[in-house]
Structure formats: C-alpha cells, structure tokens
Design a protein around this motif. Structure first.
Motif, PDB file in Angstrom:
ATOM      1  N   ASP A   1      14.354   1.540  -3.732  1.00 26.76           N
ATOM      2  CA  ASP A   1      12.968   1.223  -4.026  1.00 26.76           C
ATOM      3  C   ASP A   1      12.294   0.344  -2.983  1.00 26.76           C
ATOM      4  O   ASP A   1      11.198  -0.144  -3.231  1.00 26.76           O
ATOM      5  CB  ASP A   1      12.883   0.513  -5.390  1.00 26.76           C
ATOM      6  N   VAL A   2      12.904   0.119  -1.844  1.00 27.06           N
ATOM      7  CA  VAL A   2      12.266  -0.764  -0.877  1.00 27.06           C
ATOM      8  C   VAL A   2      11.029  -0.102  -0.286  1.00 27.06           C
ATOM      9  O   VAL A   2      10.961   1.107  -0.099  1.00 27.06           O
ATOM     10  CB  VAL A   2      13.239  -1.192   0.250  1.00 27.06           C
ATOM     11  N   ASP A   3      10.033  -0.941   0.002  1.00 31.66           N
ATOM     12  CA  ASP A   3       8.742  -0.472   0.503  1.00 31.66           C
ATOM     13  C   ASP A   3       8.519  -0.817   1.971  1.00 31.66           C
ATOM     14  O   ASP A   3       7.528  -0.376   2.565  1.00 31.66           O
ATOM     15  CB  ASP A   3       7.617  -1.099  -0.332  1.00 31.66           C
ATOM     16  N   GLY A   4       9.395  -1.613   2.546  1.00 34.45           N
ATOM     17  CA  GLY A   4       9.286  -1.979   3.949  1.00 34.45           C
ATOM     18  C   GLY A   4      10.606  -2.530   4.441  1.00 34.45           C
ATOM     19  O   GLY A   4      11.457  -2.949   3.649  1.00 34.45           O
ATOM     20  N   VAL A   5      10.788  -2.500   5.768  1.00 37.69           N
ATOM     21  CA  VAL A   5      12.004  -3.028   6.391  1.00 37.69           C
ATOM     22  C   VAL A   5      11.619  -4.200   7.276  1.00 37.69           C
ATOM     23  O   VAL A   5      10.747  -4.074   8.145  1.00 37.69           O
ATOM     24  CB  VAL A   5      12.721  -1.947   7.216  1.00 37.69           C
ATOM     25  N   PHE A   6      12.276  -5.337   7.064  1.00 36.40           N
ATOM     26  CA  PHE A   6      12.057  -6.547   7.840  1.00 36.40           C
ATOM     27  C   PHE A   6      13.374  -6.874   8.536  1.00 36.40           C
ATOM     28  O   PHE A   6      14.372  -7.184   7.874  1.00 36.40           O
ATOM     29  CB  PHE A   6      11.628  -7.691   6.922  1.00 36.40           C
ATOM     30  N   VAL A   7      13.390  -6.788   9.874  1.00 35.24           N
ATOM     31  CA  VAL A   7      14.599  -7.087  10.633  1.00 35.24           C
ATOM     32  C   VAL A   7      14.480  -8.508  11.166  1.00 35.24           C
ATOM     33  O   VAL A   7      13.532  -8.832  11.892  1.00 35.24           O
ATOM     34  CB  VAL A   7      14.822  -6.071  11.763  1.00 35.24           C
ATOM     35  N   CYS A   8      15.430  -9.337  10.812  1.00 32.43           N
ATOM     36  CA  CYS A   8      15.349 -10.780  11.051  1.00 32.43           C
ATOM     37  C   CYS A   8      15.725 -11.141  12.484  1.00 32.43           C
ATOM     38  O   CYS A   8      15.993 -10.285  13.322  1.00 32.43           O
ATOM     39  CB  CYS A   8      16.263 -11.493  10.062  1.00 32.43           C
ATOM     40  N   GLY A   9      15.737 -12.453  12.751  1.00 34.02           N
ATOM     41  CA  GLY A   9      16.144 -12.965  14.039  1.00 34.02           C
ATOM     42  C   GLY A   9      17.625 -13.267  14.072  1.00 34.02           C
ATOM     43  O   GLY A   9      18.317 -13.250  13.057  1.00 34.02           O
ATOM     44  N   GLY A  10      18.107 -13.551  15.277  1.00 35.18           N
ATOM     45  CA  GLY A  10      19.517 -13.833  15.468  1.00 35.18           C
ATOM     46  C   GLY A  10      19.939 -13.401  16.860  1.00 35.18           C
ATOM     47  O   GLY A  10      19.107 -13.284  17.768  1.00 35.18           O
ATOM     48  N   PRO A  11      21.221 -13.135  17.068  1.00 31.96           N
ATOM     49  CA  PRO A  11      21.709 -12.737  18.392  1.00 31.96           C
ATOM     50  C   PRO A  11      21.217 -11.336  18.758  1.00 31.96           C
ATOM     51  O   PRO A  11      21.666 -10.344  18.187  1.00 31.96           O
ATOM     52  CB  PRO A  11      23.234 -12.780  18.231  1.00 31.96           C
TER      53      PRO A  11
ATOM     54  N   VAL B   1       4.281  -5.207  -6.604  1.00 30.29           N
ATOM     55  CA  VAL B   1       4.869  -6.208  -5.713  1.00 30.29           C
ATOM     56  C   VAL B   1       5.845  -5.485  -4.786  1.00 30.29           C
ATOM     57  O   VAL B   1       6.792  -4.851  -5.248  1.00 30.29           O
ATOM     58  CB  VAL B   1       5.595  -7.310  -6.512  1.00 30.29           C
ATOM     59  N   PRO B   2       5.624  -5.553  -3.475  1.00 30.26           N
ATOM     60  CA  PRO B   2       6.486  -4.789  -2.568  1.00 30.26           C
ATOM     61  C   PRO B   2       7.901  -5.344  -2.505  1.00 30.26           C
ATOM     62  O   PRO B   2       8.116  -6.560  -2.538  1.00 30.26           O
ATOM     63  CB  PRO B   2       5.781  -4.931  -1.210  1.00 30.26           C
ATOM     64  N   ARG B   3       8.857  -4.449  -2.402  1.00 34.77           N
ATOM     65  CA  ARG B   3      10.257  -4.802  -2.224  1.00 34.77           C
ATOM     66  C   ARG B   3      10.592  -4.625  -0.746  1.00 34.77           C
ATOM     67  O   ARG B   3      10.372  -3.553  -0.173  1.00 34.77           O
ATOM     68  CB  ARG B   3      11.152  -3.935  -3.106  1.00 34.77           C
ATOM     69  N   ILE B   4      11.113  -5.667  -0.130  1.00 35.05           N
ATOM     70  CA  ILE B   4      11.320  -5.696   1.318  1.00 35.05           C
ATOM     71  C   ILE B   4      12.812  -5.796   1.623  1.00 35.05           C
ATOM     72  O   ILE B   4      13.471  -6.757   1.221  1.00 35.05           O
ATOM     73  CB  ILE B   4      10.590  -6.894   1.953  1.00 35.05           C
ATOM     74  N   LEU B   5      13.332  -4.788   2.321  1.00 30.59           N
ATOM     75  CA  LEU B   5      14.717  -4.837   2.767  1.00 30.59           C
ATOM     76  C   LEU B   5      14.803  -5.731   4.003  1.00 30.59           C
ATOM     77  O   LEU B   5      14.201  -5.440   5.036  1.00 30.59           O
ATOM     78  CB  LEU B   5      15.226  -3.435   3.108  1.00 30.59           C
ATOM     79  N   CYS B   6      15.526  -6.837   3.909  1.00 30.20           N
ATOM     80  CA  CYS B   6      15.674  -7.795   5.007  1.00 30.20           C
ATOM     81  C   CYS B   6      17.046  -7.608   5.644  1.00 30.20           C
ATOM     82  O   CYS B   6      18.074  -7.902   5.022  1.00 30.20           O
ATOM     83  CB  CYS B   6      15.536  -9.221   4.493  1.00 30.20           C
ATOM     84  N   VAL B   7      17.048  -7.116   6.884  1.00 35.91           N
ATOM     85  CA  VAL B   7      18.293  -6.815   7.587  1.00 35.91           C
ATOM     86  C   VAL B   7      18.648  -7.991   8.482  1.00 35.91           C
ATOM     87  O   VAL B   7      17.839  -8.431   9.305  1.00 35.91           O
ATOM     88  CB  VAL B   7      18.155  -5.535   8.430  1.00 35.91           C
ATOM     89  N   LEU B   8      19.869  -8.492   8.325  1.00 37.81           N
ATOM     90  CA  LEU B   8      20.306  -9.682   9.057  1.00 37.81           C
ATOM     91  C   LEU B   8      21.736  -9.490   9.534  1.00 37.81           C
ATOM     92  O   LEU B   8      22.607  -9.091   8.754  1.00 37.81           O
ATOM     93  CB  LEU B   8      20.228 -10.912   8.134  1.00 37.81           C
TER      94      LEU B   8
ATOM     95  N   ALA C   1       0.822  -1.212   0.000  1.00 35.44           N
ATOM     96  CA  ALA C   1       0.000   0.000   0.000  1.00 35.44           C
ATOM     97  C   ALA C   1       0.850   1.252   0.000  1.00 35.44           C
ATOM     98  O   ALA C   1       0.444   2.299  -0.512  1.00 35.44           O
ATOM     99  CB  ALA C   1      -0.928  -0.007   1.213  1.00 35.44           C
ATOM    100  N   ARG C   2       2.045   1.155   0.587  1.00 34.47           N
ATOM    101  CA  ARG C   2       2.939   2.295   0.686  1.00 34.47           C
ATOM    102  C   ARG C   2       3.765   2.488  -0.586  1.00 34.47           C
ATOM    103  O   ARG C   2       4.333   3.551  -0.824  1.00 34.47           O
ATOM    104  CB  ARG C   2       3.849   2.085   1.895  1.00 34.47           C
ATOM    105  N   SER C   3       3.837   1.478  -1.453  1.00 33.95           N
ATOM    106  CA  SER C   3       4.717   1.499  -2.613  1.00 33.95           C
ATOM    107  C   SER C   3       4.428   2.677  -3.522  1.00 33.95           C
ATOM    108  O   SER C   3       3.269   3.009  -3.798  1.00 33.95           O
ATOM    109  CB  SER C   3       4.575   0.195  -3.410  1.00 33.95           C
ATOM    110  N   ARG C   4       5.504   3.283  -4.010  1.00 33.54           N
ATOM    111  CA  ARG C   4       5.379   4.396  -4.959  1.00 33.54           C
ATOM    112  C   ARG C   4       5.155   3.912  -6.387  1.00 33.54           C
ATOM    113  O   ARG C   4       4.980   4.713  -7.294  1.00 33.54           O
ATOM    114  CB  ARG C   4       6.651   5.254  -4.910  1.00 33.54           C
ATOM    115  N   ARG C   5       5.172   2.595  -6.569  1.00 32.39           N
ATOM    116  CA  ARG C   5       5.008   2.072  -7.922  1.00 32.39           C
ATOM    117  C   ARG C   5       3.553   1.840  -8.296  1.00 32.39           C
ATOM    118  O   ARG C   5       3.267   1.334  -9.368  1.00 32.39           O
ATOM    119  CB  ARG C   5       5.821   0.776  -8.057  1.00 32.39           C
ATOM    120  N   GLY C   6       2.633   2.207  -7.394  1.00 30.17           N
ATOM    121  CA  GLY C   6       1.230   2.171  -7.737  1.00 30.17           C
ATOM    122  C   GLY C   6       0.511   0.929  -7.271  1.00 30.17           C
ATOM    123  O   GLY C   6       1.108  -0.025  -6.759  1.00 30.17           O
TER     124      GLY C   6
END
Length: 269
Positions: free
Chosen positions: A110-120, A47-54, A38-43
């Motif tokens: 172009d990322v539309d959301g940030v997903f921070v993963c699991g770990g230490p 398909v949302p692009r998700i930045l996955c931080v690990l 819904a937040r995407s600037r591509r209309g």
C-alpha cells in the motif's frame, strides 16, 4: 532509460541535499508527501504511506526515527521502514510483497511513495540493482532522495571521491572513503548527475570537475535544506539554499548557474 521518470511523463522526483532544519520541513518534504497523497489509491484525503529505504550499518532503527520525525513534521503521513543490511539489494520487483523485508506485506503493497534516505553513498548505489529505476518508474511511485538517496537517483551517480587524477577537487571529508572520484550507474530517474551538501561540504567543486572532464553532460549540486523537484522537463528549487546547475562550457570548463527558492531551470527529457 533515456531522460528519466521525473524529466518527462512520469512521476515527480524530489532531490533533497540533506539538512535537518525543522523550520523548512514542509517546504523541503511537503511537495513529495502531497504528490504521494495525490497518487494514493485510497482516495482523496488519504494519509500517504511512505516506504523509507535505509542501508542499515547497525543503527537502522534509530536512523529511521530521524526520517520518520522529519516526514511527519512536514505533513500527515505513515512512514514504513525498509532496513537493508549493508550488501543486500533492494528488490523493486518484489513490490508489493514480503520479499522486500517489510514485516507486514500489506505495508509494502500500500505504499504511495518511495523515500531513499541518507548514508554511505557507495553502499546505497550497490543496493540498487540494474533496472530498479525502470521498475520504480513503471509503478508510478513518486520518489524522494535525501543526500545519498538524491545522488543515486541520477543516471550516472557521483558516489564519492575527492581527487581527479590525483588533484583535490573537494574536501577529503566528503570523499565517502574513496580516493579518486567515482561515477557509477544510478537509478536513471533524472538525466543529470547529482551532488549534495553543496555549500556545507564543498562538493560543488567535485561535480564541476566531473562535468568539465566530460563524464557528465549536466550536473546539479544541491545545498542542505533545499529540494529540487524534477517533473515535466523542469527542475524547481525550494528551501533555504540553492541548486547549482553545471554544464560544459564551449571551449572547456563549465557554465554554472545558481538557482534559489522559487526558481527553476530546464532539464533534458
């Protein structure tokens, strides 16, 4: 910051207590993907692009593959990996741009959301510098945290430990290589402390001890395969497990209320 992006006026924040049950992938991760779309600037229909931080302890690519599969199982999306070596900081000010470490600068832009993963969890807390939460909120990106990523979303992050003044409050296997329970500065995206794997790892006792001791005014322990969506001053629960909301009780101790799928509770703005 007071309150947090998800507690009023900003983008929603999604806190996942861990777990890999494929049958509820859409329930747990789908709301975040839809918020990102819904937040995407591509209309509409993009398909949302998700930045996955690990935080990468040596097998970052393999670990990213698990999250990539889980997110794609929940809905159409394009996960973009950002693998941070242990000790390296996440630079939200570099969004967009190749300073993030993403090979293709366009991927970061172009990322539309940030997903921070699991770990230490302590390593994830150390990866986010002061002010990162404000920068993420200002950009307006929906945020999802899985396990450690959910913990560090808090203003005050319960990063680990199993003892309070030498007294056990949770199993030592959940201690994250810490002895005494530690509360460190988090991203400030939600105004309450977060613990995860609550029923599975027995971490509710740790969070209750921190609240009872006056180190947190509010804490939420989230079971696996469960998401807490925080937006507009409400926390909404979905999934197979429960979210356990804890506040100080008059005269000492804590008042705990457990909320299941489809239920919600108020959070501070």
């Amino acid at each position: 910051m007071s309150g947090g992006a998800g507690s009023g006026g900003g983008p929603a924040v999604f806190l996942v207590g861990g777990g890999w049950d494929e049958s509820v992938a859409d329930v747990v991760h789908g709301p975040f993907l839809r918020a990102a779309a819904a937040r995407s600037r591509r209309g509409a229909g993009a398909v949302p692009r998700i930045l996955c931080v690990l935080v990468d302890e040596g097998d970052g690519a393999g670990e990213f593959g698990r999250y990539d599969a889980a997110l794609r199982r929940a809905g159409a999306c394009t996960p973009v990996p950002l693998l941070l070596p242990v000790g390296e900081r996440f630079d939200a000010g570099a969004l967009p741009g190749d300073a993030l470490g993403v090979e293709d600068a366009e991927d970061a832009e172009d990322v539309d959301g940030v997903f921070v993963c699991g770990g230490p969890t302590p390593a994830f807390q150390e990866a986010f510098a002061s002010g990162t939460g404000e920068l993420l909120a200002a950009r307006g990106l929906p945020y999802a945290g899985f396990s450690a990523g959910a913990v560090v979303a808090a203003r005050d992050a319960v990063v680990g430990g199993w003892l309070v003044d030498g007294v056990p409050v949770c199993p030592p296997d959940a201690a994250e290589d810490l002895e005494e329970v530690e509360v460190r500065p988090g991203l400030g995206l939600v105004p309450f402390g977060v613990d995860v794997h609550a029923a599975q790892w027995g971490t509710s006792g740790r969070l209750a001890a921190v609240v009872a001791g006056g180190r947190l005014a509010h804490g939420v322990a989230v079971d696996e395969n469960t998401v807490v969506e925080v937006a507009d001053g409400r926390a909404r629960v979905a999934g197979l497990g429960r979210a356990h909301s804890m506040r100080p009780a008059p005269g000492g101790g804590v008042v705990a209320r457990s909320h299941g799928h489809g239920e919600s509770f108020a959070v501070a703005r």
